[in-house]
Design a protein around this motif. Structure first.
Motif, PDB file in Angstrom:
ATOM      1  N   ALA A 159       4.084   5.816   4.656  1.00 12.61           N
ATOM      2  CA  ALA A 159       2.754   5.870   4.033  1.00 12.61           C
ATOM      3  C   ALA A 159       1.932   7.058   4.535  1.00 12.61           C
ATOM      4  N   LYS A 160       1.961   7.332   5.840  1.00 14.68           N
ATOM      5  CA  LYS A 160       1.165   8.445   6.390  1.00 14.68           C
ATOM      6  C   LYS A 160       1.654   9.785   5.844  1.00 14.68           C
ATOM      7  N   GLU A 161       2.979   9.952   5.749  1.00 15.83           N
ATOM      8  CA  GLU A 161       3.541  11.202   5.216  1.00 15.83           C
ATOM      9  C   GLU A 161       3.188  11.370   3.738  1.00 15.83           C
ATOM     10  N   ILE A 162       3.261  10.280   2.993  1.00 14.19           N
ATOM     11  CA  ILE A 162       2.926  10.329   1.564  1.00 14.19           C
ATOM     12  C   ILE A 162       1.450  10.659   1.390  1.00 14.19           C
ATOM     13  N   ALA A 163       0.623  10.014   2.211  1.00 19.19           N
ATOM     14  CA  ALA A 163      -0.826  10.244   2.143  1.00 19.19           C
ATOM     15  C   ALA A 163      -1.157  11.708   2.407  1.00 19.19           C
ATOM     16  N   ALA A 164      -0.513  12.287   3.420  1.00 16.40           N
ATOM     17  CA  ALA A 164      -0.756  13.692   3.759  1.00 16.40           C
ATOM     18  C   ALA A 164      -0.296  14.605   2.627  1.00 16.40           C
ATOM     19  N   ALA A 165       0.849  14.293   2.040  1.00 17.14           N
ATOM     20  CA  ALA A 165       1.397  15.124   0.967  1.00 17.14           C
ATOM     21  C   ALA A 165       0.536  15.071  -0.290  1.00 17.14           C
ATOM     22  N   LEU A 166      -0.071  13.914  -0.554  1.00 16.80           N
ATOM     23  CA  LEU A 166      -0.836  13.746  -1.797  1.00 16.80           C
ATOM     24  C   LEU A 166      -2.349  13.866  -1.599  1.00 16.80           C
ATOM     25  N   GLY A 167      -2.784  13.997  -0.353  1.00 16.17           N
ATOM     26  CA  GLY A 167      -4.213  14.132  -0.079  1.00 16.17           C
ATOM     27  C   GLY A 167      -4.997  12.850  -0.337  1.00 16.17           C
TER      28      GLY A 167
END
Length: 198
Positions: A159-167
């Protein structure tokens, strides 16, 4: 699922009639053709079941018919029957994925076994196609953002990686993942991966 039928292609009327009788009594829907050309003229890509074709036909041979049907991107199984079998012909039939190559005179049970094998292959293929269509319908329900989240999730990102990638926030990612699971009717990421790449 489409009805499975046996398409008999044989130039000998007595063979066609006896096969139609035997197969009809065994519960197989049948359609009869005297030659490859009449079969091809009637053939529709949606047909399913199997083709029982004589090797030697007037005009186009059973093997040429098999090749022509494959050229039309049809995977309908073939059972080749012949009174004049030889190794090169059998090899050619199997290279084009014939289910069986049966020499005349043959045992009815042998032909029915080959047809049953062909029908099992067809049922599996048609079931897989229906499953892919159902999966595509489910995937079409996702929003553009949910699709983005899903692609990152099936790539193994947290989730953290996805959040960072998608802003977006990790909490928003979790909400999207929950909605994705509901819409696609999956319980976990492993099922999501199977659905996505099925």
């Amino acid at each position: 699922m489409a009805e499975l039928a046996v398409y008999v292609v044989d130039d000998d009327a007595s063979v066609r009639d006896s096969l139609a009788l035997m197969l009809g009594l065994a519960g197989y829907p049948t359609r009869l053709f005297a030659d490859a050309e009449s079969f091809l003229a009637a053939f529709e890509a949606r047909w399913s079941g199997c083709v029982v074709a004589d090797l030697r036909l007037p005009g186009m041979s059973g093997l040429e018919l098999q090749a022509r049907v494959r050229e039309r991107a049809s995977r309908i199984p073939f059972v080749v029957i012949t009174a004049h079998g030889d190794v090169p012909a059998a090899r050619a039939a199997f290279l084009q994925q014939a289910v069986d190559f049966i020499e005349k005179p043959f045992d009815d049970a042998q032909l029915r076994a080959a047809i049953d094998t062909a029908f099992a292959l067809e049922s599996e293929r048609l079931g897989s196609a229906e499953l892919r269509r159902a999966d595509a319908d489910k995937l079409a329900r996702l929003t553009a953002r949910e699709r983005e989240v899903m692609e990152h999730a099936v790539a193994g990102k947290h989730a953290k990686e996805i959040a960072a990638a998608l802003g977006i926030s990790p909490r928003t990612v979790e909400v999207h993942k929950m909605r994705i699971m509901e819409k696609l009717q999956v319980r976990n990421i492993a099922e999501l991966v199977r659905l996505r790449f099925r």
